[in-house]
Write a protein that holds these residues in place. Sequence first.
Motif, PDB file in Angstrom:
ATOM      1  N   PRO A 442      12.666   9.056  13.742  1.00 52.40           N
ATOM      2  CA  PRO A 442      11.461   8.237  13.912  1.00 52.40           C
ATOM      3  C   PRO A 442      11.009   8.196  15.362  1.00 52.40           C
ATOM      4  CG  PRO A 442      13.161   7.052  12.706  1.00 52.40           C
ATOM      5  CD  PRO A 442      13.801   8.287  13.239  1.00 52.40           C
ATOM      6  N   GLU A 443       9.691   7.998  15.533  1.00 52.85           N
ATOM      7  CA  GLU A 443       9.149   7.842  16.892  1.00 52.85           C
ATOM      8  C   GLU A 443       9.438   6.439  17.371  1.00 52.85           C
ATOM      9  OE1 GLU A 443       4.892   8.493  17.065  1.00 52.85           O
ATOM     10  OE2 GLU A 443       5.205  10.562  16.399  1.00 52.85           O
ATOM     11  N   ASP A 444       9.947   6.336  18.578  1.00 50.86           N
ATOM     12  CA  ASP A 444      10.221   5.003  19.130  1.00 50.86           C
ATOM     13  C   ASP A 444       8.954   4.160  19.125  1.00 50.86           C
ATOM     14  OD1 ASP A 444      12.911   5.006  19.583  1.00 50.86           O
ATOM     15  OD2 ASP A 444      12.735   5.987  21.543  1.00 50.86           O
ATOM     16  N   GLY A 445       9.047   2.974  18.623  1.00 50.02           N
ATOM     17  CA  GLY A 445       7.924   2.031  18.685  1.00 50.02           C
ATOM     18  C   GLY A 445       6.848   2.261  17.637  1.00 50.02           C
ATOM     19  N   ALA A 446       6.922   3.356  16.870  1.00 47.80           N
ATOM     20  CA  ALA A 446       5.869   3.604  15.868  1.00 47.80           C
ATOM     21  C   ALA A 446       6.088   2.713  14.653  1.00 47.80           C
ATOM     22  CB  ALA A 446       5.871   5.074  15.463  1.00 47.80           C
ATOM     23  N   GLY A 447       5.028   2.104  14.157  1.00 45.35           N
ATOM     24  CA  GLY A 447       5.137   1.164  13.036  1.00 45.35           C
ATOM     25  C   GLY A 447       4.759   1.816  11.721  1.00 45.35           C
ATOM     26  N   LEU A 448       4.168   1.035  10.846  1.00 47.73           N
ATOM     27  CA  LEU A 448       3.824   1.501   9.508  1.00 47.73           C
ATOM     28  C   LEU A 448       2.307   1.466   9.334  1.00 47.73           C
ATOM     29  CD1 LEU A 448       6.454  -0.631   7.520  1.00 47.73           C
ATOM     30  CD2 LEU A 448       6.753   1.636   8.514  1.00 47.73           C
ATOM     31  N   GLU A 449       1.771   2.512   8.734  1.00 46.79           N
ATOM     32  CA  GLU A 449       0.323   2.556   8.513  1.00 46.79           C
ATOM     33  C   GLU A 449       0.025   3.103   7.117  1.00 46.79           C
ATOM     34  OE1 GLU A 449      -1.814   4.601  11.896  1.00 46.79           O
ATOM     35  OE2 GLU A 449       0.241   4.670  12.634  1.00 46.79           O
ATOM     36  N   LEU A 450      -1.035   2.582   6.539  1.00 48.57           N
ATOM     37  CA  LEU A 450      -1.606   3.141   5.314  1.00 48.57           C
ATOM     38  C   LEU A 450      -3.035   3.474   5.676  1.00 48.57           C
ATOM     39  CD1 LEU A 450      -1.723   3.668   2.241  1.00 48.57           C
ATOM     40  CD2 LEU A 450      -2.149   1.236   1.928  1.00 48.57           C
ATOM     41  N   LEU A 451      -3.431   4.725   5.546  1.00 47.36           N
ATOM     42  CA  LEU A 451      -4.741   5.083   6.063  1.00 47.36           C
ATOM     43  C   LEU A 451      -5.481   6.091   5.203  1.00 47.36           C
ATOM     44  CD1 LEU A 451      -3.383   7.669   7.957  1.00 47.36           C
ATOM     45  CD2 LEU A 451      -3.136   5.670   9.400  1.00 47.36           C
ATOM     46  N   THR A 452      -6.786   6.117   5.415  1.00 49.83           N
ATOM     47  CA  THR A 452      -7.627   7.064   4.699  1.00 49.83           C
ATOM     48  C   THR A 452      -8.596   7.705   5.678  1.00 49.83           C
ATOM     49  OG1 THR A 452      -9.279   7.263   2.947  1.00 49.83           O
ATOM     50  CG2 THR A 452      -9.201   5.171   4.049  1.00 49.83           C
ATOM     51  N   THR A 453      -8.970   8.953   5.393  1.00 43.78           N
ATOM     52  CA  THR A 453     -10.016   9.591   6.207  1.00 43.78           C
ATOM     53  C   THR A 453     -11.041  10.223   5.272  1.00 43.78           C
ATOM     54  OG1 THR A 453      -8.792  11.669   6.320  1.00 43.78           O
ATOM     55  CG2 THR A 453      -8.507  10.169   8.170  1.00 43.78           C
ATOM     56  N   GLY A 454     -12.254  10.299   5.741  1.00 46.37           N
ATOM     57  CA  GLY A 454     -13.313  11.016   5.021  1.00 46.37           C
ATOM     58  C   GLY A 454     -13.959  10.225   3.896  1.00 46.37           C
ATOM     59  N   GLY A 455     -13.507   9.031   3.618  1.00 47.67           N
ATOM     60  CA  GLY A 455     -14.125   8.246   2.547  1.00 47.67           C
ATOM     61  C   GLY A 455     -13.237   7.078   2.167  1.00 47.67           C
ATOM     62  N   GLU A 456     -13.755   6.258   1.239  1.00 47.19           N
ATOM     63  CA  GLU A 456     -13.010   5.051   0.853  1.00 47.19           C
ATOM     64  C   GLU A 456     -12.061   5.362  -0.312  1.00 47.19           C
ATOM     65  OE1 GLU A 456     -15.399   1.436   0.633  1.00 47.19           O
ATOM     66  OE2 GLU A 456     -14.269   0.886  -1.172  1.00 47.19           O
ATOM     67  N   ALA A 457     -10.844   4.843  -0.232  1.00 47.13           N
ATOM     68  CA  ALA A 457      -9.871   4.998  -1.321  1.00 47.13           C
ATOM     69  C   ALA A 457      -9.566   3.610  -1.883  1.00 47.13           C
ATOM     70  CB  ALA A 457      -8.596   5.630  -0.787  1.00 47.13           C
ATOM     71  N   LYS A 458      -8.930   3.604  -3.066  1.00 46.45           N
ATOM     72  CA  LYS A 458      -8.534   2.306  -3.617  1.00 46.45           C
ATOM     73  C   LYS A 458      -7.005   2.269  -3.768  1.00 46.45           C
ATOM     74  CE  LYS A 458      -9.235   0.416  -7.867  1.00 46.45           C
ATOM     75  NZ  LYS A 458     -10.075   0.149  -8.996  1.00 46.45           N
ATOM     76  N   VAL A 459      -6.395   1.226  -3.220  1.00 47.27           N
ATOM     77  CA  VAL A 459      -4.973   1.010  -3.431  1.00 47.27           C
ATOM     78  C   VAL A 459      -4.868   0.210  -4.728  1.00 47.27           C
ATOM     79  CG1 VAL A 459      -2.866   0.017  -2.482  1.00 47.27           C
ATOM     80  CG2 VAL A 459      -4.618   0.961  -0.951  1.00 47.27           C
ATOM     81  N   VAL A 460      -4.574   0.907  -5.809  1.00 45.43           N
ATOM     82  CA  VAL A 460      -4.501   0.229  -7.112  1.00 45.43           C
ATOM     83  C   VAL A 460      -3.355  -0.773  -7.077  1.00 45.43           C
ATOM     84  CG1 VAL A 460      -4.209   0.580  -9.596  1.00 45.43           C
ATOM     85  CG2 VAL A 460      -5.420   2.294  -8.225  1.00 45.43           C
ATOM     86  N   SER A 461      -2.191  -0.317  -6.594  1.00 44.37           N
ATOM     87  CA  SER A 461      -1.084  -1.255  -6.368  1.00 44.37           C
ATOM     88  C   SER A 461      -0.155  -0.679  -5.310  1.00 44.37           C
ATOM     89  CB  SER A 461      -0.320  -1.535  -7.658  1.00 44.37           C
ATOM     90  OG  SER A 461       0.382  -0.392  -8.033  1.00 44.37           O
ATOM     91  N   LEU A 462       0.429  -1.562  -4.552  1.00 49.51           N
ATOM     92  CA  LEU A 462       1.386  -1.164  -3.512  1.00 49.51           C
ATOM     93  C   LEU A 462       2.440  -2.241  -3.405  1.00 49.51           C
ATOM     94  CD1 LEU A 462       2.335   0.531  -1.053  1.00 49.51           C
ATOM     95  CD2 LEU A 462       0.726  -0.778   0.358  1.00 49.51           C
ATOM     96  N   LYS A 463       3.695  -1.807  -3.509  1.00 48.65           N
ATOM     97  CA  LYS A 463       4.816  -2.729  -3.298  1.00 48.65           C
ATOM     98  C   LYS A 463       5.699  -2.122  -2.225  1.00 48.65           C
ATOM     99  CE  LYS A 463       5.530  -5.305  -7.547  1.00 48.65           C
ATOM    100  NZ  LYS A 463       4.459  -4.930  -8.490  1.00 48.65           N
TER     101      LYS A 463
END
Length: 473
Positions: A442-463
């Motif tokens: 892992p990169e030191d200090g890097a956190g967690l991301e959920l991301l999209t590019t180029g348009g909108e997405a839908k997170v139907v569910s995330l646990k």
Amino acid sequence: MTRRTLLHLPIAAAGLAAAESPARYDEKLRPQFHFSPATGWTNDPNGLVFYKGQYHLFFQHNPFDVKWGNMTWGHAVSTDMVHWKQGDNVLLPDKLGTMFSGSAVVDWTNSSGFQTGEDKPIVLFYTAAGGTSPESKGQPFTQCIAYSSDGGKTFTKYAGNPVVPNIVGENRDPKVVWHAPTRRWVMVLFLDGNTYGFLTSPDLKKWTLFQKISIPKTSECPDFFEMPVENEPGVSKWVFTGANGNYLVGSVDGRRFEPEVMTQAVQEGANYYAVQTFSDLPGNRRVQMSWMSGGQYPGMPFSQQMSVPYEFRLRKHGYASYKIFATPIREVEALRGTPKTWSDVALKPGENPLAGIAGDGWDIVAEIDPGSAREVGFRLRGRTVTYRSNEKGRNNTLETGGKSAPLALNAGRVKLRILLDRSSIEIFGNDGELAMPFCFIPEDGAGLELLTTGGEAKVVSLKMYPMTSIWRA
Ligand code: FRU
């Protein structure tokens, strides 16, 4: 794996201090829910077997160094295939060679005659790698056995070793299975190149070679097992796997294995090798573990880790084909803490719903509708896992760690399951259709991301389940 140099490995004095320092199981790169040895090196899982409530994991081990060499069988036991307790080493190098890979069975009928009391014999099959130590100079690679008459507490090497003389070159890695219709044991053995041999025995001591097969793009560490076909009631097939998990599905005609389906890959990651399934599991389960080969662990008192155990399902898949679906065993879920959950969230470019969430061990379960996004996915401690869709003329793919594999949408959605540990990440797509295991730093200090590019997405569910360490339970 790229082959290590097998012959005459000196035990590098430089590594001794590191390997002998006491393990804290909490070091920066120490996997928290994957097996790694307290100190020293491991590679292949060996002798995976279940007997009387205990799972046994033997492993290729260098007790003296964090580099490969001086091959010995280490030993750990578990009551759930998840929490492991490492015990004493069981097979030490001798004058026939250092102790290379192999397997284990419970000899339920005492065909070997090794039973002395109540307990059925547990028999280990290993390769004596002659010529890999000064003590075994001039000896060939042969197959040997050791047995336990006390339920796996202690093991004795058989006085009549080797039980299979050298057939060719550095033949090795015996895996043994009971074939009920012929009431015979079958051993599959790596011979040379891409070629493997099938041997048979009535008593685990006398072996006869009866078939050879080649399987493209794999070598070493064979496995052979029968599985029911989940969506074809009453049908079962035999599966033959090589070290990298490539497999053939077929039938046993009398004694001979007849492949019926072209070679398939059980995984599309970069660090999954020397696969082996457990013998004698209750409930007709088929569970595979592998060495997550090639990981880097600078400064650690140990080197290398095992994958979590993968549960296999065999399904008829398309016309005349059969495919293995692999997912983490359900026992892994017992490590989950209280999840952070999201449902029906619109995700726009530039947003990150995971901002500010800290932690280095996660079981992530997501269902995503990519909508108009070109890419949607995660960046986890510096490692991107990207689902790429909506590109004309291209399959939808999952991309990570420089690898890319097709992964389709079902009713417009993709399912992802990600096991993130301190130095590994295993990604599963669409309930086992795709598995991508990797080691990473892992990169030191890097956190967690959920991301999209180029348009909108839908997170139907995330646990997002924080994971408890197996070393602290
Ligand atoms: C696979 C392998 C086996 C051999 C063992 C030696 O990783 O090369 O073929 O038995 O490792 O450690």
